[in-house]
Structure formats: C-alpha cells, structure tokens
Design a protein around this motif. Structure first.
Motif, PDB file in Angstrom:
ATOM      1  N   SER A 160     -14.935   4.302   1.717  1.00  0.00           N
ATOM      2  CA  SER A 160     -14.648   5.923   1.040  1.00  0.00           C
ATOM      3  C   SER A 160     -13.285   5.923   0.379  1.00  0.00           C
ATOM      4  O   SER A 160     -12.953   6.672  -0.228  1.00  0.00           O
ATOM      5  CB  SER A 160     -14.914   6.766   1.912  1.00  0.00           C
ATOM      6  N   ALA A 161     -12.530   4.652   0.471  1.00  0.00           N
ATOM      7  CA  ALA A 161     -11.119   4.929   0.076  1.00  0.00           C
ATOM      8  C   ALA A 161     -10.972   4.752  -1.382  1.00  0.00           C
ATOM      9  O   ALA A 161     -11.677   3.925  -1.949  1.00  0.00           O
ATOM     10  CB  ALA A 161     -10.078   4.043   0.837  1.00  0.00           C
ATOM     11  N   HIS A 162      -9.909   5.739  -2.129  1.00  0.00           N
ATOM     12  CA  HIS A 162      -9.766   5.369  -3.559  1.00  0.00           C
ATOM     13  C   HIS A 162      -8.658   4.088  -3.442  1.00  0.00           C
ATOM     14  O   HIS A 162      -8.437   3.672  -4.604  1.00  0.00           O
ATOM     15  CB  HIS A 162      -9.149   6.520  -4.032  1.00  0.00           C
ATOM     16  N   LEU A 163      -8.025   4.138  -2.408  1.00  0.00           N
ATOM     17  CA  LEU A 163      -6.765   3.196  -2.540  1.00  0.00           C
ATOM     18  C   LEU A 163      -6.471   2.792  -0.965  1.00  0.00           C
ATOM     19  O   LEU A 163      -6.949   3.582  -0.058  1.00  0.00           O
ATOM     20  CB  LEU A 163      -5.623   3.769  -3.037  1.00  0.00           C
ATOM     21  N   VAL A 164      -6.441   1.377  -0.931  1.00  0.00           N
ATOM     22  CA  VAL A 164      -5.961   0.787   0.453  1.00  0.00           C
ATOM     23  C   VAL A 164      -4.657   0.449   0.579  1.00  0.00           C
ATOM     24  O   VAL A 164      -4.245  -0.037  -0.464  1.00  0.00           O
ATOM     25  CB  VAL A 164      -6.937  -0.260   0.701  1.00  0.00           C
ATOM     26  N   VAL A 165      -3.907   0.674   1.667  1.00  0.00           N
ATOM     27  CA  VAL A 165      -2.360   0.215   1.772  1.00  0.00           C
ATOM     28  C   VAL A 165      -2.403  -0.623   3.048  1.00  0.00           C
ATOM     29  O   VAL A 165      -2.696  -0.118   4.141  1.00  0.00           O
ATOM     30  CB  VAL A 165      -1.521   1.419   2.017  1.00  0.00           C
ATOM     31  N   LEU A 166      -1.920  -1.716   2.785  1.00  0.00           N
ATOM     32  CA  LEU A 166      -1.442  -2.601   3.744  1.00  0.00           C
ATOM     33  C   LEU A 166      -0.074  -2.720   4.139  1.00  0.00           C
ATOM     34  O   LEU A 166       0.502  -2.887   3.365  1.00  0.00           O
ATOM     35  CB  LEU A 166      -1.937  -4.067   3.324  1.00  0.00           C
ATOM     36  N   THR A 167       0.185  -2.275   5.270  1.00  0.00           N
ATOM     37  CA  THR A 167       1.505  -2.013   5.794  1.00  0.00           C
ATOM     38  C   THR A 167       2.188  -3.192   6.737  1.00  0.00           C
ATOM     39  O   THR A 167       1.266  -4.051   7.111  1.00  0.00           O
ATOM     40  CB  THR A 167       1.615  -0.671   6.427  1.00  0.00           C
ATOM     41  N   LYS A 168       3.392  -3.089   6.774  1.00  0.00           N
ATOM     42  CA  LYS A 168       4.076  -3.842   7.841  1.00  0.00           C
ATOM     43  C   LYS A 168       3.830  -5.250   7.356  1.00  0.00           C
ATOM     44  O   LYS A 168       3.743  -6.313   8.206  1.00  0.00           O
ATOM     45  CB  LYS A 168       3.823  -3.764   9.444  1.00  0.00           C
ATOM     46  N   THR A 169       3.918  -5.495   5.994  1.00  0.00           N
ATOM     47  CA  THR A 169       3.452  -6.971   5.539  1.00  0.00           C
ATOM     48  C   THR A 169       4.752  -7.788   6.108  1.00  0.00           C
ATOM     49  O   THR A 169       4.335  -9.119   5.985  1.00  0.00           O
ATOM     50  CB  THR A 169       3.711  -6.863   4.057  1.00  0.00           C
ATOM     51  N   ASP A 170       5.959  -7.773   6.445  1.00  0.00           N
ATOM     52  CA  ASP A 170       6.900  -8.430   6.902  1.00  0.00           C
ATOM     53  C   ASP A 170       6.462  -9.148   8.222  1.00  0.00           C
ATOM     54  O   ASP A 170       7.129 -10.163   8.551  1.00  0.00           O
ATOM     55  CB  ASP A 170       8.316  -7.578   7.146  1.00  0.00           C
ATOM     56  N   LEU A 171       5.329  -8.483   8.923  1.00  0.00           N
ATOM     57  CA  LEU A 171       4.867  -8.950  10.205  1.00  0.00           C
ATOM     58  C   LEU A 171       3.731  -9.844  10.030  1.00  0.00           C
ATOM     59  O   LEU A 171       3.156 -10.500  10.732  1.00  0.00           O
ATOM     60  CB  LEU A 171       4.543  -8.216  11.076  1.00  0.00           C
ATOM     61  N   ALA A 172       3.291 -10.131   8.578  1.00  0.00           N
ATOM     62  CA  ALA A 172       2.181 -11.068   8.566  1.00  0.00           C
ATOM     63  C   ALA A 172       2.237 -12.329   8.975  1.00  0.00           C
ATOM     64  O   ALA A 172       1.371 -12.852   9.728  1.00  0.00           O
ATOM     65  CB  ALA A 172       1.932 -11.018   6.931  1.00  0.00           C
ATOM     66  N   GLU A 173       3.195 -13.002   8.842  1.00  0.00           N
ATOM     67  CA  GLU A 173       3.393 -14.431   9.487  1.00  0.00           C
ATOM     68  C   GLU A 173       3.266 -14.696  10.834  1.00  0.00           C
ATOM     69  O   GLU A 173       2.374 -15.399  11.255  1.00  0.00           O
ATOM     70  CB  GLU A 173       4.633 -15.179   8.896  1.00  0.00           C
ATOM     71  N   PRO A 174       4.168 -13.712  11.506  1.00  0.00           N
ATOM     72  CA  PRO A 174       3.996 -14.015  12.978  1.00  0.00           C
ATOM     73  C   PRO A 174       2.612 -13.355  13.543  1.00  0.00           C
ATOM     74  O   PRO A 174       2.292 -13.707  14.638  1.00  0.00           O
ATOM     75  CB  PRO A 174       5.253 -13.187  13.534  1.00  0.00           C
ATOM     76  N   ALA A 175       2.129 -12.586  12.819  1.00  0.00           N
ATOM     77  CA  ALA A 175       0.733 -12.075  13.312  1.00  0.00           C
ATOM     78  C   ALA A 175      -0.326 -12.870  12.781  1.00  0.00           C
ATOM     79  O   ALA A 175      -1.551 -12.634  13.370  1.00  0.00           O
ATOM     80  CB  ALA A 175       0.655 -10.611  12.727  1.00  0.00           C
ATOM     81  N   ALA A 176       0.075 -13.969  12.064  1.00  0.00           N
ATOM     82  CA  ALA A 176      -1.037 -14.848  11.634  1.00  0.00           C
ATOM     83  C   ALA A 176      -2.251 -14.246  11.068  1.00  0.00           C
ATOM     84  O   ALA A 176      -3.266 -14.399  11.098  1.00  0.00           O
ATOM     85  CB  ALA A 176      -1.724 -15.886  12.829  1.00  0.00           C
ATOM     86  N   PHE A 177      -1.813 -13.225  10.201  1.00  0.00           N
ATOM     87  CA  PHE A 177      -2.551 -12.472   9.383  1.00  0.00           C
ATOM     88  C   PHE A 177      -3.108 -13.299   8.032  1.00  0.00           C
ATOM     89  O   PHE A 177      -2.461 -13.883   7.423  1.00  0.00           O
ATOM     90  CB  PHE A 177      -1.655 -11.114   8.724  1.00  0.00           C
ATOM     91  N   ASP A 178      -4.479 -13.272   7.954  1.00  0.00           N
ATOM     92  CA  ASP A 178      -5.289 -13.934   6.843  1.00  0.00           C
ATOM     93  C   ASP A 178      -5.557 -12.923   5.834  1.00  0.00           C
ATOM     94  O   ASP A 178      -6.349 -12.271   5.581  1.00  0.00           O
ATOM     95  CB  ASP A 178      -6.513 -14.526   7.458  1.00  0.00           C
ATOM     96  N   SER A 179      -4.387 -13.029   4.764  1.00  0.00           N
ATOM     97  CA  SER A 179      -4.366 -11.938   3.711  1.00  0.00           C
ATOM     98  C   SER A 179      -5.435 -12.157   2.708  1.00  0.00           C
ATOM     99  O   SER A 179      -6.173 -11.075   2.208  1.00  0.00           O
ATOM    100  CB  SER A 179      -3.107 -12.293   2.795  1.00  0.00           C
ATOM    101  N   ALA A 180      -6.074 -13.599   2.479  1.00  0.00           N
ATOM    102  CA  ALA A 180      -7.165 -13.737   1.416  1.00  0.00           C
ATOM    103  C   ALA A 180      -8.496 -12.990   2.419  1.00  0.00           C
ATOM    104  O   ALA A 180      -9.263 -12.553   1.499  1.00  0.00           O
ATOM    105  CB  ALA A 180      -7.483 -15.318   1.290  1.00  0.00           C
ATOM    106  N   ALA A 181      -8.835 -13.506   3.483  1.00  0.00           N
ATOM    107  CA  ALA A 181      -9.706 -12.931   4.380  1.00  0.00           C
ATOM    108  C   ALA A 181      -9.990 -11.435   4.392  1.00  0.00           C
ATOM    109  O   ALA A 181     -10.995 -10.836   4.086  1.00  0.00           O
ATOM    110  CB  ALA A 181      -9.722 -13.437   5.763  1.00  0.00           C
ATOM    111  N   PHE A 182      -8.669 -10.671   4.352  1.00  0.00           N
ATOM    112  CA  PHE A 182      -8.430  -9.331   4.380  1.00  0.00           C
ATOM    113  C   PHE A 182      -9.019  -8.666   3.068  1.00  0.00           C
ATOM    114  O   PHE A 182      -9.865  -7.716   2.976  1.00  0.00           O
ATOM    115  CB  PHE A 182      -7.104  -9.017   4.620  1.00  0.00           C
ATOM    116  N   ASP A 183      -8.403  -9.513   2.078  1.00  0.00           N
ATOM    117  CA  ASP A 183      -8.826  -9.001   0.817  1.00  0.00           C
ATOM    118  C   ASP A 183     -10.380  -9.199   0.597  1.00  0.00           C
ATOM    119  O   ASP A 183     -11.116  -7.986  -0.193  1.00  0.00           O
ATOM    120  CB  ASP A 183      -8.065  -9.627  -0.391  1.00  0.00           C
TER     121      ASP A 183
END
Length: 256
Positions: A160-183
């Motif tokens: 239902s969002a008009h816009l999505v904001v991904l926060t704390k991106t400076d922690l993406a690498e230590p959190a092993a965040f999969d950016s492509a999968a998220f998108d």
C-alpha cells in the motif's frame, strides 16, 4: 442475526475509510498534505523524520509532525529539536492510529500555515497498514538490519506504500543485507514503487526523500499503488463511554 467477525471488521474499516476521505478533502482545501510514515520498531524512522523536518524548516517549508506511541513522549522531544511544531499522541495501548484520532488532533492543534503534516505512526507493520488516516502519501520505512524478506512478510504495508525508504544503509554489509533480493521482493508486492535509500546519521537520502514528498504535494502521489487487502485480527470500535472519551484517552501535548 449476529454479525460475523469479518462483517464487523469490514464495517469498522469502512467507517474509518469514510472519515479518512472526508479529512483528506478537508485538509486539501486548507492546503495541507498528510504523509503517513509506517515502520516496525527500530527502523530509524524517528531519526529520519527529524532530519527531514530540520531540512524542511531550513528551507522555510511550513511543516509539522504528529508522532504516535503507546507510551512516553521521547519521540516528540527528539523531533522538536528540528524546530518544527510537534505533538505527541499517546494511544494508551492501541497498536495503530485511526482517522478519527488524526481528525481530533488536526482540529485542536495543527498550525494554520502548515503545508506538510508528517504522521509518525505506531511502530508496527501489521495494524497501521489497514487504516487510512486521510494521508495523501504513505511511506513505509525498513532498516537493512530487519532482513530483505520483510516486504514478503508484510505485503499489506509494503503493497500500500507510495514510496519505500530503506534505512541504515551504512549497516548493509555487516548485516549481510541482500539489496538485490530486497528490491525484487518490493517489486513483487508493489510493482513500480520507488525505493529511496538513506542513512540518516550521515544525511544520505534526506534531500531525496524531501524532494519526493514535495513532488507528491505539487503533482500528486509519486506512485499509485495497487489496492491492498485489509487483513486485521482485532478491531477497536469506541462506543458508549469509550466513544465519549476517545479524544481524552488519546493524550497529546505540544512539545516546544
């Protein structure tokens, strides 16, 4: 004949939607656009909003904020540092905001010159997603530390969002965040929605987010999402003494 739980739920949501539509029209007539911010607890939503408010004040944009919590005025005090008018709304245990609550506070508090009203909803990606507050822009925030699968787990909020904001991106690498999968997950539940990446601590994404909000104010929502279902396991419908005391139960004070 007794009404089913689903019938009661739909009736309550329909009443809320009617109030929200009226409030949206009323505020539009006053030149006010409401931005509804949703997220789970710990997403960094308050810090992000504080930075956006400060930037808006710096640019002399007439902005105000209403922040909702079950208890404490901590977030209102934090947001007030921006220099914008801020009010705390205490829900007394209610896990989401409803249009009637926003209406009551707009009528009693909102400064006349306001052009943008940010509403920081209760930290919860389930209940708040089912309730239209009368907003013209709905933004869902999520931190990289929450995991890239959250859009699939909370499809009503993200859908239902008009816009999505991904926060704390400076922690993406230590959190092993999969950016492509998220998108990919975001696009699966809400095709075409834009994702703004931010790190409030460093100021990254603040200007981009404010520009998206201003564009929505001037041109309409940046993205028109598909209709989302209204799954909701419990309903709060004031009646009797509860209805008479609804505005009193939801305490609010301006923080200066």
């Amino acid at each position: 004949m007794c009404e089913s739980v689903d019938e009661v739920t739909q009736a309550v949501l329909a009443k809320n939607d009617g109030l929200a539509a009226s409030l949206r029209e009323e505020l539009a007539g006053r030149g006010v656009m409401v931005v509804n911010l949703l997220s789970s607890p710990g997403s960094g939503k308050t810090e992000l909003l504080g930075r956006v408010l400060a930037r808006a004040v710096e640019r002399r944009i007439p902005v105000a904020a209403l922040t909702a919590d079950l208890a404490t005025e901590n977030d209102a005090h934090r947001l007030a540092r921006s220099g914008a008018p801020v009010k705390q709304l205490l829900t007394d245990g209610l896990c989401h905001l409803e249009a009637r609550q926003l209406r009551d506070h707009v009528e009693s508090w909102l400064p006349d010159a306001t052009a943008l009203l940010f509403v920081e909803n209760v930290g919860n990606l389930v209940c708040p997603a089912a309730y239209d507050l009368g907003e013209s822009l709905r933004i869902v925030c999520m931190a990289v530390t929450e995991g890239e699968d959250k859009p699939l787990k909370y499809p009503t909020a993200f859908g239902s969002a008009h816009l999505v904001v991904l926060t704390k991106t400076d922690l993406a690498e230590p959190a092993a965040f999969d950016s492509a999968a998220f998108d990919a997950h975001v696009q699966r539940v809400n095709p075409g929605v834009e994702v703004v990446r931010s790190c409030a601590r460093d100021g990254d994404g603040i200007d981009a987010l404010l520009e998206r909000v201003l564009a929505a104010r001037d041109q309409g929502p940046v993205h028109r999402p598909p209709l989302a279902p209204h799954p909701h396991g419990h309903i709060h419908e004031p009646s009797g003494e509860d209805a008479q005391g609804a505005s009193g139960r939801v305490a609010g004070r301006r923080v200066s």
